[in-house]
Design a protein around this motif. Structure first.
Motif: not given
Lengths: 238, 316
Positions: A57, A95, B179, B181-184
């Motif tokens: 990331x 989410x 979100x 970055x989280x999905x990525x």
């Protein structure tokens, strides 16, 4: 430095990373096998940055990362996830607008096994999630959110799981439960784990090996059973 | 067919309302699910309309109807879609301010292009020569049939959006909006998903622009002003950005009430229509937007799932 048990899953060679030109991780070399590998360190040591870097990331500023023998240094995160690296961030791990069930299914969009099979395993691991499945994730408590985040990562069928302070801010009951689950995930499901933790005592109970980070550098890498309080205090700069 | 009972103003008013519903539904996928605030709706709609119009009018077609329309409309839609792909690629990794400036800038560029490329578009003087791809008698009959065709197109868009909500793709868009970055980190190619979403929604907007061009039979740059974007955004926010029917209900009670009831049926002085009403319309839309965002940020429909959940949690 202690030996990596078995064939290394993950190999970091002189990795450097950070934000906006500021180097936080300053040239780390380490290997992770099929084990629980704890990353300890004081606030600001670079634990979160390291895990986000391993999850791809945050771009590397230097060095390279190999996963199961393949160089993944230049791969985007969606491709490393597909290769079996699961990541559970410390904050904003769910989410919020989706239900618990939808959160889990988003995690299960990759992988070959059926979603139902994986979902059943996640519910077996975290039975509370089954009763919460229709609840919107944004309305969950901190502990429930962490369960959703961990369950969603397990839906990816990970080979290596990166857990960033999964018990930070949780009540003692949840902390104990989470450390039990970490052991269960590793021992019964064969998943390698990189665990960034503030809670050194609990982390040392479940870890095979430990890396103590100090200002972005590896102060030491040692078998968990060999680590002394004096070494830990020096690493934490106490 | 005797259509004496049907008011011509009602047909054109309904056409505008249904078209804005279509735009708001496409915007809903971008803004309501993926949280991409596209303020350049009129740009994609306009480039579709003008691309369609230029091809339809300038080419000496060797085929009869409806082929010139079908080919030109497909061309307009593809041009709008490709524009969406390009704009999406440029803005996909920008923050909210960047998306706002980028999409508004695109809409402005389309307007400037339509104004300055006089040989193609007729510039400020406009471009005539558009017609319906059929002739079933009177102008009113042709317009009414065109309205019916638009309703079918928008109903298909509504059906598609409804399907998206229930599909893994919809959950992926919501996850990206919530979100990214989280999905990525979960293995989702968020950048690619966002630019294809932008391209697809823009192609739909371009098709609606082409259909509007036929209804007007005359293209002018005054048509591609910010009021189209505002109407879609106000309607969507008023109804509720997170709900499929939010776009339909919101546009019906904003644009519908104003452009049909007020403009066509209220006995207002005639000179108001050219000067006071358009200004008043934007002022009221702006005020409604502020009131909704202050007192019911999830819109009239809100997020029923969450409302229901909250009620059940409180034992109501």
């Amino acid at each position: 430095m202690s030996e990596t048990p078995g064939t290394p899953m993950l190999k970091a060679e002189a990795i450097r990373s950070g934000y906006h030109g500021v180097t936080v991780i300053k040239g780390l070399d380490f290997e992770v096998g099929n084990e629980v590998f704890a990353v300890l360190g004081a606030n600001g040591a670079g634990k979160t940055t390291l895990l986000a870097t391993l999850a791809r990331l945050i771009p590397l500023m230097g060095g390279r990362i190999q996963f199961r023998g393949e160089d993944v240094s230049d791969l985007p995160p969606y491709e490393t996830a597909g290769r079996g690296i699961g990541y559970v961030p410390q904050e904003k791990g769910v989410f919020a607008e989706l239900t618990v069930l939808e959160n889990l299914t988003v995690g299960g969009m990759i992988g070959e096994r059926s979603q139902d099979e994986r979902m059943a395993e996640v519910f077996e691991l975290f039975p509370d999630l089954e009763t919460l499945q229709t609840q919107t994730a944004g309305t969950l408590s901190g502990g429930e959110s962490r369960m959703v985040a961990a369950g969603r990562a397990m839906m990816q069928d990970p080979i290596l799981l990166l857990l960033d302070e999964p018990t930070a801010g949780l009540s003692p009951l949840y902390v104990d439960m989470f450390f039990e689950k970490i052991t269960e995930i590793h021992e019964t499901r064969g998943v390698g784990i990189v665990l960034a933790e503030q809670n050194a005592t609990k982390a040392l109970e479940v870890a095979d090996r430990v890396m103590v980070l100090s200002l972005g550098e590896a102060f030491l890498i040692e078998a968990a059973t060999e680590l002394t309080t004096k070494q830990l205090k020096e690493g934490y700069r106490i | 067919m005797n259509l004496d009972w049907l008011d011509a103003f009602l047909v054109s008013g309904l056409f505008f309302v249904v078209m804005i519903i279509g735009l708001a539904l496409l915007l809903h996928i971008q803004l309501g699910l993926a949280r991409i605030a596209n303020f350049g709706v009129v740009g994609f709609w306009g480039i579709g309309m003008y691309s369609f119009g230029v091809l339809f009018v300038k080419v000496d077609w060797p085929f009869g109807d409806p082929w010139p329309f079908l080919i030109s409309a497909a061309f307009g839609s593809v041009v709008a879609g490709l524009s969406g792909l390009l704009v999406g690629w440029l803005i996909a990794d920008l923050d909210e301010d960047g998306v706002l400036v980028g999409t508004l800038g695109f809409a402005t560029a389309v307007w400037i292009l339509a104004t300055t490329e006089q040989d193609l578009t007729g510039g400020a003087l406009g471009m005539g020569g558009l017609r319906f791809p059929y002739d079933i008698g009177t102008v009113k009959a042709n317009e009414t049939l065109w309205l019916v065709l638009l309703i079918i197109v928008v109903a298909l868009i509504l059906y598609y959006v409804h399907r998206v909500h229930r599909a893994p793709y919809g959950r992926l868009l919501t996850a990206i909006g919530d979100n990214e970055p989280l999905a990525r980190s979960l293995g989702k190619a968020t950048f690619r998903t966002k630019i294809w979403l932008f391209a697809f929604a823009s192609a739909g907007m371009g098709l609606l622009g082409a259909m509007y061009g036929v209804m007007e039979r005359f293209l002018e740059t005054a048509n591609i002003g910010i009021d189209i974007t505002l109407a879609a955004i106000v309607g969507l926010i008023l109804g509720g950005t997170a709900r499929v029917w939010g776009a339909v209900i919101g546009v019906a009670i904003s644009v519908g009430v104003f452009d049909i009831l007020v403009q066509s049926y209220l006995p207002l002085p005639r000179d108001w229509y050219s000067q006071a009403i358009p200004v008043l319309r934007e002022a009221i839309f702006g005020a409604v937007l502020i009131i909704v965002l202050l007192f019911r940020p999830l819109g009239v429909l809100g997020d029923m799932r969450r409302d229901k959940l909250m009620r059940s949690m409180h034992g109501d």
